[in-house]
Design a protein around this motif. Structure first.
Motif, short mmCIF file in Angstrom:
data_model
loop_
_atom_site.label_atom_id
_atom_site.label_comp_id
_atom_site.label_asym_id
_atom_site.label_seq_id
_atom_site.Cartn_x
_atom_site.Cartn_y
_atom_site.Cartn_z
N TYR B 49 0.59 -1.21 0.07
CA TYR B 49 0.07 0.06 0.08
C TYR B 49 0.89 1.46 0.14
O TYR B 49 1.96 1.38 0.71
CB TYR B 49 -0.99 -0.17 1.31
CG TYR B 49 -1.82 1.24 1.29
CD1 TYR B 49 -3.02 1.28 0.47
CD2 TYR B 49 -1.47 2.29 2.03
CE1 TYR B 49 -3.74 2.45 0.54
CE2 TYR B 49 -2.27 3.63 2.29
CZ TYR B 49 -3.34 3.51 1.44
OH TYR B 49 -4.13 4.31 1.27
N ILE B 50 0.38 2.18 -0.89
CA ILE B 50 1.42 3.38 -1.08
C ILE B 50 0.40 4.70 -0.57
O ILE B 50 -0.64 4.84 -1.34
CB ILE B 50 2.12 3.75 -2.31
CG1 ILE B 50 2.60 2.48 -2.72
CG2 ILE B 50 2.78 4.85 -2.40
CD1 ILE B 50 3.45 2.55 -4.21
N PRO B 51 0.83 5.38 0.54
CA PRO B 51 -0.43 6.45 0.58
C PRO B 51 -0.38 7.43 -0.36
O PRO B 51 0.75 7.66 -0.96
CB PRO B 51 0.15 6.92 2.04
CG PRO B 51 1.39 6.32 2.30
CD PRO B 51 1.59 5.05 1.44
N SER B 52 -1.17 7.95 -0.68
CA SER B 52 -1.56 9.03 -1.90
C SER B 52 -0.90 10.30 -1.72
O SER B 52 -1.20 10.77 -0.43
CB SER B 52 -3.01 9.24 -2.29
OG SER B 52 -3.03 10.00 -3.20
N MET B 53 -0.12 10.80 -2.27
CA MET B 53 0.45 12.15 -2.29
C MET B 53 -0.56 13.06 -3.05
O MET B 53 -0.38 14.38 -2.73
CB MET B 53 1.84 11.98 -3.01
CG MET B 53 2.84 11.47 -2.26
SD MET B 53 3.17 12.31 -0.93
CE MET B 53 2.86 10.82 0.34
N ILE B 54 -1.40 12.64 -3.62
CA ILE B 54 -2.26 13.79 -4.59
C ILE B 54 -3.69 13.89 -3.87
O ILE B 54 -3.91 15.16 -3.96
CB ILE B 54 -2.65 13.09 -5.91
CG1 ILE B 54 -2.74 13.94 -6.87
CG2 ILE B 54 -3.64 11.98 -5.73
CD1 ILE B 54 -2.99 13.64 -8.24
N VAL B 55 -3.85 13.25 -2.95
CA VAL B 55 -5.12 13.75 -2.27
C VAL B 55 -4.97 14.99 -1.55
O VAL B 55 -3.98 15.33 -0.65
CB VAL B 55 -5.63 12.58 -1.21
CG1 VAL B 55 -6.68 13.14 -0.17
CG2 VAL B 55 -5.95 11.51 -1.89
N GLY B 56 -5.68 16.05 -1.61
CA GLY B 56 -5.54 17.26 -0.98
C GLY B 56 -4.86 18.29 -2.05
O GLY B 56 -4.62 19.40 -1.55
N ARG B 57 -4.62 17.86 -3.12
CA ARG B 57 -3.65 18.81 -4.08
C ARG B 57 -4.58 18.82 -5.26
O ARG B 57 -5.30 18.00 -5.68
CB ARG B 57 -2.05 18.19 -4.46
CG ARG B 57 -1.54 18.10 -3.16
CD ARG B 57 0.08 18.05 -3.33
NE ARG B 57 0.38 17.73 -4.78
CZ ARG B 57 1.42 16.94 -4.89
NH1 ARG B 57 2.25 16.66 -3.84
NH2 ARG B 57 1.70 16.39 -6.06
N ALA B 58 -3.97 19.54 -6.12
CA ALA B 58 -4.77 20.05 -7.54
C ALA B 58 -4.67 18.63 -8.32
O ALA B 58 -3.54 18.13 -8.47
CB ALA B 58 -4.42 21.15 -8.06
N MET B 59 -5.64 18.46 -9.13
CA MET B 59 -5.77 17.20 -10.00
C MET B 59 -4.67 17.53 -11.27
O MET B 59 -4.68 18.88 -11.58
CB MET B 59 -6.87 17.05 -10.67
CG MET B 59 -7.07 15.94 -11.72
SD MET B 59 -8.65 16.27 -12.53
CE MET B 59 -8.73 17.51 -13.41
N PRO B 60 -3.79 16.80 -11.40
CA PRO B 60 -2.73 16.90 -12.69
C PRO B 60 -3.46 17.08 -14.09
O PRO B 60 -4.68 16.70 -14.14
CB PRO B 60 -1.96 15.69 -12.52
CG PRO B 60 -2.21 14.68 -11.54
CD PRO B 60 -3.45 15.34 -11.05
N GLU B 61 -3.13 18.11 -14.78
CA GLU B 61 -3.74 18.32 -16.03
C GLU B 61 -3.49 17.18 -17.06
O GLU B 61 -2.31 16.66 -17.08
CB GLU B 61 -3.55 19.67 -16.53
CG GLU B 61 -3.80 20.76 -16.01
CD GLU B 61 -3.53 22.23 -16.29
OE1 GLU B 61 -2.76 22.21 -17.56
OE2 GLU B 61 -3.51 23.08 -15.75
N PHE B 62 -4.35 17.03 -17.89
CA PHE B 62 -4.16 15.89 -19.06
C PHE B 62 -4.74 16.11 -20.21
O PHE B 62 -5.77 17.11 -20.24
CB PHE B 62 -4.33 14.41 -18.66
CG PHE B 62 -5.81 14.18 -18.25
CD1 PHE B 62 -6.84 14.06 -18.90
CD2 PHE B 62 -5.96 14.42 -16.75
CE1 PHE B 62 -8.26 13.75 -18.29
CE2 PHE B 62 -7.32 14.25 -16.09
CZ PHE B 62 -8.37 13.92 -16.74
N SER B 63 -4.39 15.99 -21.38
CA SER B 63 -5.16 15.95 -22.50
C SER B 63 -4.60 14.73 -23.60
O SER B 63 -3.78 14.60 -23.87
CB SER B 63 -4.86 16.96 -23.35
OG SER B 63 -5.40 17.09 -24.88
N LEU B 64 -5.89 13.61 -23.30
CA LEU B 64 -5.50 12.49 -24.02
C LEU B 64 -6.09 12.04 -25.11
O LEU B 64 -7.38 12.45 -25.38
CB LEU B 64 -5.49 11.34 -22.96
CG LEU B 64 -4.95 11.29 -21.57
CD1 LEU B 64 -5.52 10.24 -20.71
CD2 LEU B 64 -3.29 11.25 -21.74
#
Lengths: 151, 196
Positions: B49-64
């Motif tokens: 299990y790896i604790p999330s670093m992204i929770v509480g932060r802005a979502m990364p932008e993407f264009s797929l």
């Protein structure tokens, strides 16, 4: 026929050998290996991203190469992965924060064990000294004591 | 009354102020109990299990590129209301488990519009992904192709499936590792202001 072929093949090999130059590594590859060895593959737990065969690890190496090509420093690149996977992604925990505790515990345990050892040695020495005193010859038992002990 | 064992050191004799069991024995006993207990607790934890670093932060932008081949799947167009981002792959076995729930969630997003939902097809081929959807049923929403897993790295993805819950301001509020459950969906939708 076979011999001639073998001789020809040998001659060709010898002749061709120096012609093929050793491929030299791109200079930043050493850095890729150095930094890659410090990054833990998130999918496979205890392998670094160089050893891992997983796609995620390979993509991380690709990211690593790109960032080196952009001139990013090791600290910046490690920071990039840490901001995504946390301290988990570093194979050796950082010496600050909770990671510091991990580094401190072994020397502390060693010191504590040493202290206990010294204490026990001292206590034993003290006991031995007392025992030495106690076994000094004493006056023989008198008549009354002998009778009481029914010897 | 005379002392019973005059030749023994005073420290060995029972004195009124001294406990029958010395303190170091208590400490040793406590350690004997505590160490296996701590190790036992450690065994119950999931080491992968790896604790999330992204929770509480802005979502990364993407264009797929979209799985359907239509317009790009871009984060820009999805912002402004709560968003569910589901990473899935045709090679992921437990993705099948959560599939019906995702289809249901997509229908709900369509009907009520209380949140948006998007799929990220992770480290997969278009052919395999479309085959998977043919077997399991089409998602009522678009999926973007993250063929090399680059966006997965940005999200700190390490296992499949993973689902992220993003609020209307674009802040990631929760992450679910492993297949979604009805209960997890309701709990996390509430966190991003789209619950009932």
């Amino acid at each position: 026929m076979k011999r001639t072929l073998a001789a020809a093949a040998l001659a060709f090999t010898v002749a061709a050998a120096p012609a093929a130059p050793f491929r030299t590594e791109a200079p930043e590859e050493a850095q890729v290996r150095e930094i890659g060895a410090k990054l833990r593959c998130p999918v496979c737990q205890s392998e670094n991203i160089l050893d891992s065969q997983s796609g995620t690890a390979r993509e991380m190496i690709a990211v690593l190469r790109e960032q080196l090509a952009l001139g990013r420093s090791e600290a910046e690149i490690l920071g990039y992965f840490r901001s995504r996977y946390g301290d988990y992604v570093l194979l050796s925990p950082p010496a600050s924060g909770f990671g510091g505790v991990i580094w401190l515990v072994p020397p502390l345990l060693l010191a504590a064990a040493g202290a206990v050892y010294i204490l026990l040695v001292r206590r034993n020495a003290e006991a031995a000294r007392r025992a030495g005193q106690a076994s000094q010859p004493r006056a023989p038992l008198d008549e009354q004591s002998l009778r009481r002990l029914e010897l | 009354m005379s002392t019973p064992f005059p030749d023994r050191p005073a420290s060995d004799r029972l004195a009124p102020g001294k406990p029958a069991i010395p303190r170091w024995k208590w400490l040793l006993g406590a350690a004997v109990v505590a160490v296996p207990l701590l190790l036992g607790i450690g065994l119950t934890r999931d080491p992968s299990y790896i604790p999330s670093m992204i929770v509480g932060r802005a979502m990364p932008e993407f264009s797929l590129e979209a799985l359907s081949g239509d317009a790009k799947v871009a984060s820009e167009a999805l912002l402004g209301k709560p968003l569910v981002i589901n990473f899935w792959a045709s090679w992921c076995v437990s993705c099948r488990q959560e599939h019906p729930l995702l289809v249901q969630l997509g229908d709900r997003a369509d009907l009520f519009g209380e949140f948006g939902i998007v799929g990220i097809n992770y480290r997969d081929s278009r052919q395999a992904a479309l085959g998977f959807l043919d077997r399991e049923g089409r998602f009522p929403y678009a999926s973007g192709l993250d063929t090399r897993g680059r966006l997965g790295i940005d999200f700190g993805v390490y296992g499949m499936p993973e689902t992220f819950f993003v609020d209307a301001a674009g802040i990631v509020q929760a992450r679910q590792v492993g297949p979604l459950t009805q209960e997890a969906v309701e709990r996390n939708l509430k966190l991003i202001g789209a619950g009932r």
